[in-house]
Design an enzyme around this catalytic site. Structure first.
Site, short mmCIF file in Angstrom:
data_model
loop_
_atom_site.label_atom_id
_atom_site.label_comp_id
_atom_site.label_asym_id
_atom_site.label_seq_id
_atom_site.Cartn_x
_atom_site.Cartn_y
_atom_site.Cartn_z
N HIS A 263 0.84 -1.19 0.00
CA HIS A 263 0.00 0.00 0.00
C HIS A 263 0.88 1.24 0.00
O HIS A 263 1.94 1.24 0.62
CB HIS A 263 -0.92 0.00 1.25
CG HIS A 263 -2.09 0.90 1.09
ND1 HIS A 263 -2.02 2.24 1.33
CD2 HIS A 263 -3.36 0.64 0.68
CE1 HIS A 263 -3.21 2.77 1.09
NE2 HIS A 263 -4.04 1.82 0.69
N ASP A 321 -7.76 -5.16 -0.47
CA ASP A 321 -8.21 -6.02 -1.57
C ASP A 321 -7.92 -7.49 -1.32
O ASP A 321 -8.53 -8.36 -1.94
CB ASP A 321 -7.54 -5.59 -2.88
CG ASP A 321 -8.03 -4.22 -3.31
OD1 ASP A 321 -9.25 -4.05 -3.37
OD2 ASP A 321 -7.20 -3.34 -3.55
N1 COA Z 1 4.35 -7.52 -4.76
C1 COA Z 1 5.65 -7.50 -5.07
N2 COA Z 1 6.41 -6.40 -4.95
C2 COA Z 1 5.83 -5.30 -4.51
C3 COA Z 1 4.47 -5.25 -4.16
C4 COA Z 1 3.72 -6.42 -4.30
N3 COA Z 1 2.42 -6.45 -4.01
N4 COA Z 1 4.17 -4.00 -3.75
C5 COA Z 1 5.28 -3.29 -3.85
N5 COA Z 1 6.30 -4.06 -4.31
C6 COA Z 1 7.68 -3.66 -4.57
C7 COA Z 1 7.76 -2.97 -5.91
O1 COA Z 1 8.02 -3.87 -6.96
C8 COA Z 1 8.91 -2.02 -5.70
O2 COA Z 1 10.11 -2.69 -5.88
P1 COA Z 1 11.38 -1.97 -6.60
O3 COA Z 1 11.73 -0.85 -5.67
O4 COA Z 1 12.40 -3.05 -6.68
O5 COA Z 1 10.86 -1.50 -7.92
C9 COA Z 1 8.79 -1.65 -4.21
O6 COA Z 1 8.05 -2.70 -3.60
C10 COA Z 1 8.03 -0.36 -4.01
O7 COA Z 1 6.85 -0.38 -4.82
P2 COA Z 1 6.12 0.94 -5.34
O8 COA Z 1 5.22 0.57 -6.47
O9 COA Z 1 7.07 2.06 -5.55
O10 COA Z 1 5.33 1.31 -4.06
P3 COA Z 1 3.95 2.02 -4.01
O11 COA Z 1 3.94 2.80 -2.79
O12 COA Z 1 3.61 2.76 -5.26
O13 COA Z 1 3.05 0.71 -3.93
C11 COA Z 1 1.11 -0.34 -4.58
C12 COA Z 1 1.75 0.67 -3.66
C13 COA Z 1 -0.30 -0.61 -4.03
C14 COA Z 1 0.99 0.25 -5.98
C15 COA Z 1 1.93 -1.65 -4.62
O14 COA Z 1 2.17 -2.15 -3.32
C16 COA Z 1 1.29 -2.71 -5.50
O15 COA Z 1 1.47 -2.68 -6.73
N6 COA Z 1 0.52 -3.67 -4.89
C17 COA Z 1 -0.18 -4.66 -5.63
C18 COA Z 1 -1.46 -4.08 -6.20
C19 COA Z 1 -2.49 -3.82 -5.12
O16 COA Z 1 -2.74 -4.67 -4.27
N7 COA Z 1 -3.16 -2.66 -5.23
C20 COA Z 1 -4.22 -2.29 -4.31
C21 COA Z 1 -3.81 -1.19 -3.38
S1 COA Z 1 -5.03 -0.88 -2.14
#
Ligand code: COA
Length: 391
Positions: A263, A321
Site C-alpha cells: 500500500h 483487496d
Molecule cells: N508484490 C511484489 N512487490 C511489490 C508489491 C507487491 N504487491 N508491492 C510493492 N512491491 C515492490 C515494488 O516492486 C517495488 O520494488 P522496486 O523498488 O524493486 O521496484 C517496491 O516494492 C516499491 O513499490 P512501489 O510501487 O514504488 O510502491 P507504491 O507505494 O507505489 O506501492 C502499490 C503501492 C499498491 C501500488 C503496490 O504495493 C502494488 O502494486 N501492490 C499490488 C497491487 C495492489 O494490491 N493494489 C491495491 C492497493 S489498495
C-alpha cells in the site's frame, strides 16, 4: 528531482494537495478514521447507511435521521427503463466495471437540469448515486446471465437489497452483514487516486455525475480497485493452500507483484484487512466446504515472508483487496464484479469529497517541468523532410 527550482515528485508520494474532514489514513500505525470515528468501531457496529449519513451530513444519524435516509435511498433505487434497455443491448462479455461507468454517466441524461441548464450536485444527487449503483451492478449481473433484472425492494437494507436483486432471494443475516461491513470498510480512504480524480473533475465545476464517472474510470486499474479481482484470480490459480508458497516464489521470480499486498500509505497491515479476514473466516465456516479463506491465509503468510526478505525496507503487508477476494467469492459474486462492488462502497466517499470540494472550491491545476526539445522554427508541411522533423 529538482529542475529550475521546481520539485518533481512522480506519483505525488508524500505531497499534500488539499485538506479533508472526511477521513484520515494514518499509515505508520495502521489507523483509518471517518470524521474521527475509528474504522475498528464502525465496521462491527455501524451500517453502510449510517456511514453514508456520517460522510454526507457530517454526523452519525439519530434513529429518525437514519429512517429518513433509508426511505430516500429506497425511493431512488430504481433505474430509468432506457438504461436497463441499454444494458440489455450491449455484449454480454462487457466488463461489469465498464458497464457501471457507462450507465452511471448515462444517469445524468435522465436528471432534470436547473434554470441555468445544470445538474445540481448536492446531498440528494449523492444519495441518488449511492442508491442506484448497486442496482446497476445487480441488473448487469443478471442481464449478462440471460436473466431479467429484479426490481429493488424498499423494505430491505442497502446490502440485503443488493444481494436480493442478484438472486431473487433475501440473503441470510451472515451474508447481509458481510456485504454491509464490506461497504462500510470501502466507503472512504482520503485522497486515494479515484477520489483525487473526482475532486480534480469537480474542481472544474463539472457536476457530480461527471466527477463520479472520472472516479470510476480511475478505479479500474489493478494498482487501485482492480487488485481484488487480480487477487481472486491468484486464489483460483493456486487452487489449494499448500501450493501458495510455490506460487509466490514463481510470481516474484517472474517479476510480478502479488496483488492485494502492499500500500502506498500503510507501512503495517491495512486496518481493513483484519475485519475482512474475520468475515472471510465466518463466511467460509457458513458455506462449509469453501477453500478460498484457507488459500488466502496461506497466500498472505507466504507473500509476507517472501516480500519481507525481498524488500526488507519497504514493509509490504496485506491491503483491503486481499481478503476482499475470499469474502466476495464466498458470497457467489464473480471475480470480474469485484471492482464494481468496490465502487458501490466508495461512492459514499467520492460523493462526500465532491461536495466538500465544491463547498470551498479552487481549480486543481498542478505544474509540470518541461523536458521536451528546445523551441525551434515551424516548417510548413510542403517543405518538411525527415531531417526537418527530426525523424
Ligand atoms: N508484490 C511484489 N512487490 C511489490 C508489491 C507487491 N504487491 N508491492 C510493492 N512491491 C515492490 C515494488 O516492486 C517495488 O520494488 P522496486 O523498488 O524493486 O521496484 C517496491 O516494492 C516499491 O513499490 P512501489 O510501487 O514504488 O510502491 P507504491 O507505494 O507505489 O506501492 C502499490 C503501492 C499498491 C501500488 C503496490 O504495493 C502494488 O502494486 N501492490 C499490488 C497491487 C495492489 O494490491 N493494489 C491495491 C492497493 S489498495
Amino acid at each position: 528531482m529538482s529542475t529550475t527550482g521546481l520539485v518533481v515528485d512522480r506519483g505525488l508520494e508524500g505531497v499534500v494537495v488539499g485538506s479533508t474532514v472526511l477521513s484520515n489514513v494514518e499509515g505508520q500505525v495502521g489507523r483509518l478514521t471517518y470524521r474521527g470515528y475509528d474504522i475498528d468501531d464502525l465496521a462491527p457496529n455501524a451500517s453502510f447507511e449510517e456511514i453514508v449519513h456520517l460522510l454526507l451530513h457530517g454526523h452519525l444519524p439519530t434513529a429518525d435521521e437514519l429512517e429518513s435516509l433509508k426511505r430516500e435511498l429506497a425511493s431512488r433505487r430504481a433505474l430509468p427503463e432506457p438504461l436497463i434497455a441499454a444494458m440489455q443491448s450491449v455484449p454480454k462479455t462487457a466488463w461489469p466495471m465498464d458497464v457501471l461507468r457507462t450507465i452511471v454517466s448515462g444517469l445524468a441524461l435522465f436528471v432534470p437540469v436547473n434554470n441555468k441548464g445544470e445538474h445540481v450536485s448536492d446531498v440528494h444527487s449523492a444519495i441518488e448515486l449511492v442508491a442506484k449503483m448497486t442496482t446497476i451492478l445487480a441488473a448487469w449481473d443478471r442481464i449478462r446471465r440471460g436473466l431479467d433484472p429484479i426490481e429493488p425492494r424498499a423494505d430491505l437494507s442497502h446490502a440485503a437489497n443488493f444481494l436480493y436483486m442478484r438472486t431473487g432471494k433475501v440473503p441470510s443475516e451472515i451474508e447481509e452483514d458481510a456485504i454491509d461491513t464490506y461497504l462500510v470498510l470501502l466507503a472512504d480512504h482520503s485522497f486515494n487516486a479515484s477520489t483525487f480524480s473526482a475532486r480534480v473533475t469537480a474542481s472544474t465545476r463539472a457536476d457530480i455525475y461527471a466527477a463520479v464517472t472520472a472516479a470510476l474510470a480511475t478505479l479500474t486499474g489493478d494498482l487501485h480497485g482492480g487488485a481484488a479481482s487480480a487477487s481472486y484470480n491468484n486464489l483460483v490459480a493456486i487452487g489449494s493452500p499448500e501450493k501458495a508458497e510455490q506460487f509466490v516464489r514463481d510470481e516474484l521470480a517472474k517479476g510480478n507483484r502479488i496483488m492485494g499486498m502492499g500500500h502506498r500509505e500503510y507501512r503495517v497491515r491495512d486496518p481493513r484487512a483484519k475485519h475482512l479476514e474475520a468475515i472471510a473466516k465466518r463466511l467460509s465456516d457458513h458455506v462449509g466446504n469453501s477453500k478460498w479463506y484457507g488459500i488466502a491465509r496461506e497466500l498472505e503468510n507466504a507473500s509476507q515472508k517472501a516480500l519481507q526478505e525481498a524488500k526488507p525496507d519497504r514493509k509490504i503487508y496485506a491491503n483491503v483487496d486481499f481478503y476482499t477476494a475470499p469474502v466476495l467469492a464466498d458470497l457467489g459474486i464473480p471475480g470480474d464484479e469485484f471492482t464494481a462492488l468496490f465502487a458501490c462502497g466508495r461512492i459514499a466517499g467520492w460523493s462526500a469529497h465532491i461536495l466538500e470540494q465544491l463547498h470551498d472550491n479552487r481549480l486543481i491545476r498542478p505544474q509540470a517541468t518541461y523536458s521536451g526539445p528546445p523551441s525551434g522554427p515551424f516548417v510548413p508541411v510542403e517543405q518538411r523532410t525527415a531531417a526537418t522533423v527530426g525523424a
